[in-house]
Design an enzyme around this catalytic site. Structure first.
Site, PDB file in Angstrom:
ATOM      1  N   GLY A  46      44.855  37.736  44.082  1.00  0.00           N
ATOM      2  CA  GLY A  46      44.613  37.440  45.489  1.00  0.00           C
ATOM      3  C   GLY A  46      44.515  38.717  46.306  1.00  0.00           C
ATOM      4  N   GLN A  51      44.850  43.856  53.715  1.00  0.00           N
ATOM      5  CA  GLN A  51      45.079  44.892  52.707  1.00  0.00           C
ATOM      6  C   GLN A  51      43.936  45.882  52.598  1.00  0.00           C
ATOM      7  OE1 GLN A  51      46.210  41.671  49.743  1.00  0.00           O
ATOM      8  NE2 GLN A  51      47.376  43.396  48.955  1.00  0.00           N
ATOM      9  N   CYS A  92      51.990  42.700  44.034  1.00  0.00           N
ATOM     10  CA  CYS A  92      51.036  42.829  45.140  1.00  0.00           C
ATOM     11  C   CYS A  92      50.192  44.076  44.907  1.00  0.00           C
ATOM     12  CB  CYS A  92      51.813  42.959  46.449  1.00  0.00           C
ATOM     13  SG  CYS A  92      50.759  43.167  47.891  1.00  0.00           S
ATOM     14  N   LEU A  93      48.889  43.971  45.146  1.00  0.00           N
ATOM     15  CA  LEU A  93      48.011  45.126  44.950  1.00  0.00           C
ATOM     16  C   LEU A  93      48.357  46.270  45.909  1.00  0.00           C
ATOM     17  CD1 LEU A  93      44.573  43.348  44.386  1.00  0.00           C
ATOM     18  CD2 LEU A  93      46.119  44.330  42.676  1.00  0.00           C
ATOM     19  N   HIS A 134      51.753  33.933  49.764  1.00  0.00           N
ATOM     20  CA  HIS A 134      51.853  35.397  49.719  1.00  0.00           C
ATOM     21  C   HIS A 134      50.723  36.042  50.544  1.00  0.00           C
ATOM     22  CE1 HIS A 134      52.396  39.301  47.296  1.00  0.00           C
ATOM     23  NE2 HIS A 134      51.250  39.487  47.923  1.00  0.00           N
ATOM     24  N   GLU A 135      49.496  35.559  50.329  1.00  0.00           N
ATOM     25  CA  GLU A 135      48.352  36.151  51.038  1.00  0.00           C
ATOM     26  C   GLU A 135      48.397  35.820  52.532  1.00  0.00           C
ATOM     27  OE1 GLU A 135      46.875  38.341  49.448  1.00  0.00           O
ATOM     28  OE2 GLU A 135      47.442  37.713  47.436  1.00  0.00           O
ATOM     29  N   HIS A 138      50.442  38.231  54.370  1.00  0.00           N
ATOM     30  CA  HIS A 138      49.738  39.491  54.688  1.00  0.00           C
ATOM     31  C   HIS A 138      49.055  39.399  56.049  1.00  0.00           C
ATOM     32  CE1 HIS A 138      50.155  42.096  51.235  1.00  0.00           C
ATOM     33  NE2 HIS A 138      49.771  41.161  50.390  1.00  0.00           N
TER      34      HIS A 138
HETATM   35 NI    NI Z   1      49.958  41.115  48.334  1.00  0.00          NI
END
Ligand code: NI
Length: 177
Positions: A46, A51, A92-93, A134-135, A138
């Site tokens: 995701g 991000q 997480c990226l 989670h997304e 963000h």
């Molecule tokens: Ni993340």
């Protein structure tokens, strides 16, 4: 298509609040494509626009094993969440290499728009439910490490800053060569 630069925690831009998408044009479609490409390349399940330093309510998700089920959520809203919670080991990226358990609703119903601006609803459970929550965090400027204890969070912050310094140093060295 092109790969986008993913902001790394604790970059303060990760804490900006995303605004709703209001224009559904070619530029938006290009952003969706670039975000999907960036997510698959990373690889991740995701990615939120926050991000990649675009502070609009847009997320892309693919939790399928075959990486062939791209889902796009624009201006997502959770319209129902189960009382039942589950703990999932999240990553997480924007916080590469860090994984920890976070408690979230085990099922959610989400209303969102697609890239054409068409409304849809989806009921999610398991990894998809985790990923959506989670997304969506963000978009509200929240990174999953903020659910962890201050002690853990500070350790993660220190580790990320150290890696950042090392990367900057390596960049300088290769530029000097
Ligand atoms: Ni993340």
């Amino acid at each position: 298509m092109s790969l986008l630069n993913i902001l790394r925690y604790p970059d303060p831009r990760l804490h900006k609040i995303a605004k709703p998408v209001t224009v559904f044009d070619e530029r938006l479609k290009k952003l969706v494509e670039d975000m999907a490409e960036t997510m698959y390349d990373a690889p991740g399940v995701g990615l939120a626009a926050s991000q990649v330093d675009v502070h609009r309510q847009l997320i892309v998700i693919d939790t399928s094993e075959t990486r062939s089920d791209l889902r796009v959520f624009i201006n997502p809203e959770i319209v129902w969440a189960s009382a039942e919670l589950q703990v999932y080991e999240e990553g997480c990226l924007s916080v590469p290499g860090i994984y920890d358990g976070v408690e979230r609703h085990s099922q959610v119903k989400v209303k969102a728009l697609d890239a054409e601006g068409k409304s849809f609803e989806v009921e999610a459970e398991g990894l998809l439910a985790v990923c959506i929550q989670h997304e969506m965090d963000h978009l509200k400027g929240k990174v999953f490490v903020e659910y962890l204890s201050p002690l853990k969070r500070n350790r993660i912050k220190a580790k990320m800053l150290k890696e950042e310094r090392e990367m900057q140093r390596d960049k300088k060295h290769s530029a000097a060569r």
